[in-house]
Structure formats: structure tokens, C-alpha cells
Design a protein around this motif. Structure first.
Motif, PDB file in Angstrom:
ATOM      1  N   MET A   1      38.920  -4.609  63.364  1.00 38.96           N
ATOM      2  CA  MET A   1      37.865  -5.277  64.020  1.00 38.96           C
ATOM      3  C   MET A   1      36.506  -5.399  64.181  1.00 38.96           C
ATOM      4  O   MET A   1      35.628  -4.404  63.318  1.00 38.96           O
ATOM      5  N   LEU A   2      36.333  -7.133  63.063  1.00 34.89           N
ATOM      6  CA  LEU A   2      34.476  -6.793  62.534  1.00 34.89           C
ATOM      7  C   LEU A   2      33.413  -6.796  63.976  1.00 34.89           C
ATOM      8  O   LEU A   2      33.892  -7.275  65.086  1.00 34.89           O
ATOM      9  N   LYS A   3      32.613  -5.371  63.259  1.00 44.42           N
ATOM     10  CA  LYS A   3      31.378  -6.047  64.509  1.00 44.42           C
ATOM     11  C   LYS A   3      30.298  -6.912  64.717  1.00 44.42           C
ATOM     12  O   LYS A   3      29.938  -7.409  63.204  1.00 44.42           O
ATOM     13  N   PRO A   4      29.963  -7.737  65.355  1.00 47.06           N
ATOM     14  CA  PRO A   4      28.897  -8.159  65.238  1.00 47.06           C
ATOM     15  C   PRO A   4      27.808  -7.797  65.065  1.00 47.06           C
ATOM     16  O   PRO A   4      27.195  -7.034  64.801  1.00 47.06           O
ATOM     17  N   LYS A   5      26.858  -9.243  64.342  1.00 46.82           N
ATOM     18  CA  LYS A   5      25.522  -8.330  64.116  1.00 46.82           C
ATOM     19  C   LYS A   5      24.689  -8.182  65.357  1.00 46.82           C
ATOM     20  O   LYS A   5      24.761  -8.801  66.268  1.00 46.82           O
ATOM     21  N   SER A   6      23.940  -7.344  64.791  1.00 43.61           N
ATOM     22  CA  SER A   6      23.028  -6.730  66.264  1.00 43.61           C
ATOM     23  C   SER A   6      21.959  -7.916  66.375  1.00 43.61           C
ATOM     24  O   SER A   6      21.488  -7.494  68.087  1.00 43.61           O
ATOM     25  N   SER A   7      21.315  -9.337  65.796  1.00 40.04           N
ATOM     26  CA  SER A   7      20.508  -9.526  65.684  1.00 40.04           C
ATOM     27  C   SER A   7      21.751 -10.876  66.824  1.00 40.04           C
ATOM     28  O   SER A   7      20.714 -12.093  67.684  1.00 40.04           O
ATOM     29  N   GLN A   8      22.770 -10.824  67.042  1.00 38.85           N
ATOM     30  CA  GLN A   8      23.360 -11.171  67.806  1.00 38.85           C
ATOM     31  C   GLN A   8      24.123 -11.202  69.436  1.00 38.85           C
ATOM     32  O   GLN A   8      24.294 -11.618  70.628  1.00 38.85           O
ATOM     33  N   ILE A   9      23.285  -9.629  69.368  1.00 38.42           N
ATOM     34  CA  ILE A   9      23.693  -8.720  71.047  1.00 38.42           C
ATOM     35  C   ILE A   9      22.466  -8.924  71.725  1.00 38.42           C
ATOM     36  O   ILE A   9      21.352  -8.634  71.106  1.00 38.42           O
ATOM     37  N   PRO A  10      22.197  -9.345  72.389  1.00 37.26           N
ATOM     38  CA  PRO A  10      21.007  -9.552  73.254  1.00 37.26           C
ATOM     39  C   PRO A  10      20.606  -8.168  72.990  1.00 37.26           C
ATOM     40  O   PRO A  10      21.193  -7.116  73.575  1.00 37.26           O
ATOM     41  N   LYS A  11      19.130  -7.981  73.501  1.00 34.79           N
ATOM     42  CA  LYS A  11      18.555  -6.717  73.316  1.00 34.79           C
ATOM     43  C   LYS A  11      18.627  -5.911  74.860  1.00 34.79           C
ATOM     44  O   LYS A  11      19.000  -4.655  74.399  1.00 34.79           O
ATOM     45  N   PRO A  12      18.456  -6.275  75.725  1.00 32.58           N
ATOM     46  CA  PRO A  12      18.982  -5.354  76.711  1.00 32.58           C
ATOM     47  C   PRO A  12      20.629  -4.719  76.971  1.00 32.58           C
ATOM     48  O   PRO A  12      20.502  -3.354  77.323  1.00 32.58           O
ATOM     49  N   THR A  13      21.337  -5.158  76.309  1.00 32.20           N
ATOM     50  CA  THR A  13      22.969  -4.971  76.207  1.00 32.20           C
ATOM     51  C   THR A  13      22.739  -3.579  74.530  1.00 32.20           C
ATOM     52  O   THR A  13      23.699  -2.905  75.463  1.00 32.20           O
ATOM     53  N   ARG A  14      21.957  -4.262  73.796  1.00 32.84           N
ATOM     54  CA  ARG A  14      21.730  -2.983  73.137  1.00 32.84           C
ATOM     55  C   ARG A  14      21.563  -1.463  73.404  1.00 32.84           C
ATOM     56  O   ARG A  14      21.494  -0.548  72.876  1.00 32.84           O
ATOM     57  N   TYR A  15      20.564  -2.132  74.388  1.00 31.96           N
ATOM     58  CA  TYR A  15      19.625  -0.940  74.998  1.00 31.96           C
ATOM     59  C   TYR A  15      20.701  -0.380  76.202  1.00 31.96           C
ATOM     60  O   TYR A  15      20.837   1.075  76.597  1.00 31.96           O
ATOM     61  N   GLN A  16      21.513  -0.687  76.825  1.00 34.23           N
ATOM     62  CA  GLN A  16      22.314  -0.782  77.534  1.00 34.23           C
ATOM     63  C   GLN A  16      23.701   0.117  77.221  1.00 34.23           C
ATOM     64  O   GLN A  16      24.176   1.899  77.411  1.00 34.23           O
ATOM     65  N   ASN A  17      24.115  -0.176  76.033  1.00 28.53           N
ATOM     66  CA  ASN A  17      25.364   0.538  75.100  1.00 28.53           C
ATOM     67  C   ASN A  17      24.542   1.540  74.612  1.00 28.53           C
ATOM     68  O   ASN A  17      24.953   2.006  74.429  1.00 28.53           O
ATOM     69  N   ALA A  18      23.612   1.681  74.296  1.00 26.48           N
ATOM     70  CA  ALA A  18      22.655   3.052  73.388  1.00 26.48           C
ATOM     71  C   ALA A  18      22.693   4.437  74.577  1.00 26.48           C
ATOM     72  O   ALA A  18      23.411   5.333  74.102  1.00 26.48           O
TER      73      ALA A  18
END
Length: 76
Positions: A1-18
């Protein structure tokens, strides 16, 4: 499964995932809740990750029990 580029993931979602990854790594648990503490710890008691994991397991066990079709049925 390909990971989406980090720029496509909203910043709040990236922080929540982290934060979730950090929490799960810290507790070494797949549970994302604080658990069921019975009895509640006193101020003098040390709260440890081991006790947190036990409380998390106790909460999950309690939910399974409440969901069970046998709750309220007397077995002799």
C-alpha cells in the motif's frame, strides 16, 4: 500500500497520528483509553505504566462483560 505524501495529510491529522503513535509506544498497549481503576488510586500511590495497562485491561474486560448476552442470567 502506498503511503500518501505528507503534504497531502492535514497538519492536525499528522500531529494526532504522531501523538497516538507516541502514546501506544510509551504504554506498549493497543488501548487508547485510561482504563478502569477499581479502587481508585490514593494520592500516595505511585501511578505506573504497568498499573495503567492493568486498568486498561480491566476496562476492556468490563465492556466485554456488559456486552455479553449472559449478563443478568443466573446460572446455577
Amino acid at each position: 500500500m502506498l503511503k500518501p505524501k505528507s503534504s497531502q495529510i492535514p497538519k492536525p491529522t499528522r500531529y494526532q497520528n504522531a501523538a497516538i503513535d507516541y502514546y501506544m509506544g510509551l504504554t506498549n498497549s493497543s488501548y487508547l483509553h485510561y482504563g478502569y481503576w477499581e479502587p481508585l488510586p490514593t494520592q500516595d500511590e505511585e501511578l505506573t505504566l504497568t498499573r495503567l495497562r492493568k486498568a486498561q485491561e480491566a476496562y476492556t474486560d468490563k465492556l466485554y462483560f456488559l456486552k455479553s448476552p449472559l449478563v443478568g442470567i443466573k446460572i446455577f
